[in-house]
Design a protein around this motif. Structure first.
Motif, PDB file in Angstrom:
ATOM      1  N   HIS A  88       0.848  -1.188   0.000  1.00  0.00           N
ATOM      2  CA  HIS A  88       0.000   0.000   0.000  1.00  0.00           C
ATOM      3  C   HIS A  88       0.891   1.248   0.000  1.00  0.00           C
ATOM      4  O   HIS A  88       1.846   1.314   0.780  1.00  0.00           O
ATOM      5  CB  HIS A  88      -0.911  -0.002   1.237  1.00  0.00           C
ATOM      6  CG  HIS A  88      -1.976   1.034   1.198  1.00  0.00           C
ATOM      7  ND1 HIS A  88      -2.756   1.336   2.282  1.00  0.00           N
ATOM      8  CD2 HIS A  88      -2.403   1.851   0.196  1.00  0.00           C
ATOM      9  CE1 HIS A  88      -3.612   2.297   1.966  1.00  0.00           C
ATOM     10  NE2 HIS A  88      -3.427   2.620   0.695  1.00  0.00           N
ATOM     11  N   THR A 124       0.612   5.644  -0.194  1.00  0.00           N
ATOM     12  CA  THR A 124      -0.220   6.842  -0.188  1.00  0.00           C
ATOM     13  C   THR A 124       0.634   8.022  -0.649  1.00  0.00           C
ATOM     14  O   THR A 124       1.733   8.227  -0.132  1.00  0.00           O
ATOM     15  CB  THR A 124      -0.770   7.142   1.222  1.00  0.00           C
ATOM     16  OG1 THR A 124      -1.564   6.040   1.656  1.00  0.00           O
ATOM     17  CG2 THR A 124      -1.622   8.396   1.203  1.00  0.00           C
ATOM     18  N   ALA A 176      -6.140   6.632  -7.908  1.00  0.00           N
ATOM     19  CA  ALA A 176      -6.304   5.718  -6.771  1.00  0.00           C
ATOM     20  C   ALA A 176      -6.900   4.409  -7.272  1.00  0.00           C
ATOM     21  O   ALA A 176      -8.000   4.380  -7.849  1.00  0.00           O
ATOM     22  CB  ALA A 176      -7.208   6.348  -5.716  1.00  0.00           C
ATOM     23  N   GLU A 210      -1.656  -1.227  -3.706  1.00  0.00           N
ATOM     24  CA  GLU A 210      -2.827  -0.364  -3.615  1.00  0.00           C
ATOM     25  C   GLU A 210      -2.360   1.083  -3.448  1.00  0.00           C
ATOM     26  O   GLU A 210      -1.578   1.385  -2.545  1.00  0.00           O
ATOM     27  CB  GLU A 210      -3.716  -0.771  -2.442  1.00  0.00           C
ATOM     28  CG  GLU A 210      -5.012   0.024  -2.368  1.00  0.00           C
ATOM     29  CD  GLU A 210      -5.912  -0.447  -1.235  1.00  0.00           C
ATOM     30  OE1 GLU A 210      -5.556  -1.421  -0.548  1.00  0.00           O
ATOM     31  OE2 GLU A 210      -6.965   0.181  -1.026  1.00  0.00           O
ATOM     32  N   SER A 226      -3.321   4.958  -2.697  1.00  0.00           N
ATOM     33  CA  SER A 226      -4.267   5.946  -2.194  1.00  0.00           C
ATOM     34  C   SER A 226      -3.712   7.328  -2.503  1.00  0.00           C
ATOM     35  O   SER A 226      -2.495   7.546  -2.442  1.00  0.00           O
ATOM     36  CB  SER A 226      -4.462   5.795  -0.678  1.00  0.00           C
ATOM     37  OG  SER A 226      -5.013   4.535  -0.370  1.00  0.00           O
TER      38      SER A 226
END
Lengths: 114, 115
Positions: free
Chosen positions: B10, B12, B86, B110, B112
């Motif tokens: 993940h 961001t 995203a 992933e 974000s």
């Protein structure tokens, strides 16, 4: 819209049910694929069909039974599934079953086995 | 054994910031390389691919990737991320010699995007 349509989008079934997933491609391709996508795991190739002939079966349990009646349609018949079979099932198609031919994916069927 | 590793599960980033998603592969020879993106509730869409030639490839939506043979890497980059980026990103490899259609996928990263 990728030209690959999967139905249903969501499916909930009990362990004793029999259901089928459907995939249809409108791209004129002659190779079709089933993948399983489980949470936090890489996509797993399940089956490959080329010119309606199954050319790959990646040690998938017999409770999953694919069918390819013609080059535009692919089914995945399900029976006596287990809870661990809950996942997103993706269908894809390509011009031929060669890696250099881009695979186009459907949006998937989200399957929950209770 | 053939494998694909995406080290970051993940990431961001802030909107407008640059992005790099990592992909390393283990393969006997130079494979075909792909990046796919999956938006929520959607299937996978091809962003770009590398077969041969120029090691810097351009894709859709402003993405690019660079193949580095010495590092067995194929990292995805974008200079300025948009909120619509995203999604989940998958790196995949396949045999160079066209045997079958089998792609090996990484676990996915992933992304974000913060406003």
């Amino acid at each position: 819209e990728t030209g690959v349509t999967q139905t249903p989008r969501h499916l909930v079934m009990g362990m004793t049910n029999k259901k089928s997933l459907k995939c249809e491609q409108h791209l004129g391709h002659n190779a079709m694929y089933w993948y399983k996508q489980s949470a936090k795991k890489p996509l797993e190739l399940m089956f490959v069909y080329s010119l309606e002939e199954r050319v790959e079966n990646n040690s998938v349990p017999s409770r999953f039974s694919p069918e390819c009646p013609n080059s535009s349609h692919l089914f995945l018949h399900l029976h006596t599934l287990q809870p661990e079979d809950s996942a997103l099932y993706l269908c894809a198609s390509s011009q031929e079953k060669q890696v250099k031919n881009i695979q186009y994916f459907g949006a998937g069927t989200r399957l929950s086995v209770l | 054994a053939q494998s694909v590793t995406q080290p970051d599960i993940h990431i961001t980033v802030s909107e407008g910031a640059s992005l790099e998603l990592r992909c390393n592969y283990s393969y006997g020879a130079t494979p075909y390389l792909f990046w796919y993106v999956q938006s929520p509730g959607q299937g996978l869409q091809l962003l770009l691919k590398y077969f041969s030639g120029d090691t810097l490839v351009q894709g859709i939506k402003g993405f690019e990737a660079e193949f580095k043979r010495s590092q067995s890497s194929f990292n995805l980059r974008k200079p300025s991320v948009h909120w619509s980026d995203a999604a989940e990103y998958f790196c995949a490899v396949g045999p160079f010699y066209n045997q079958g259609g089998k792609l090996i996928f990484g676990q996915g990263t992933e992304l974000s995007v913060k406003p």
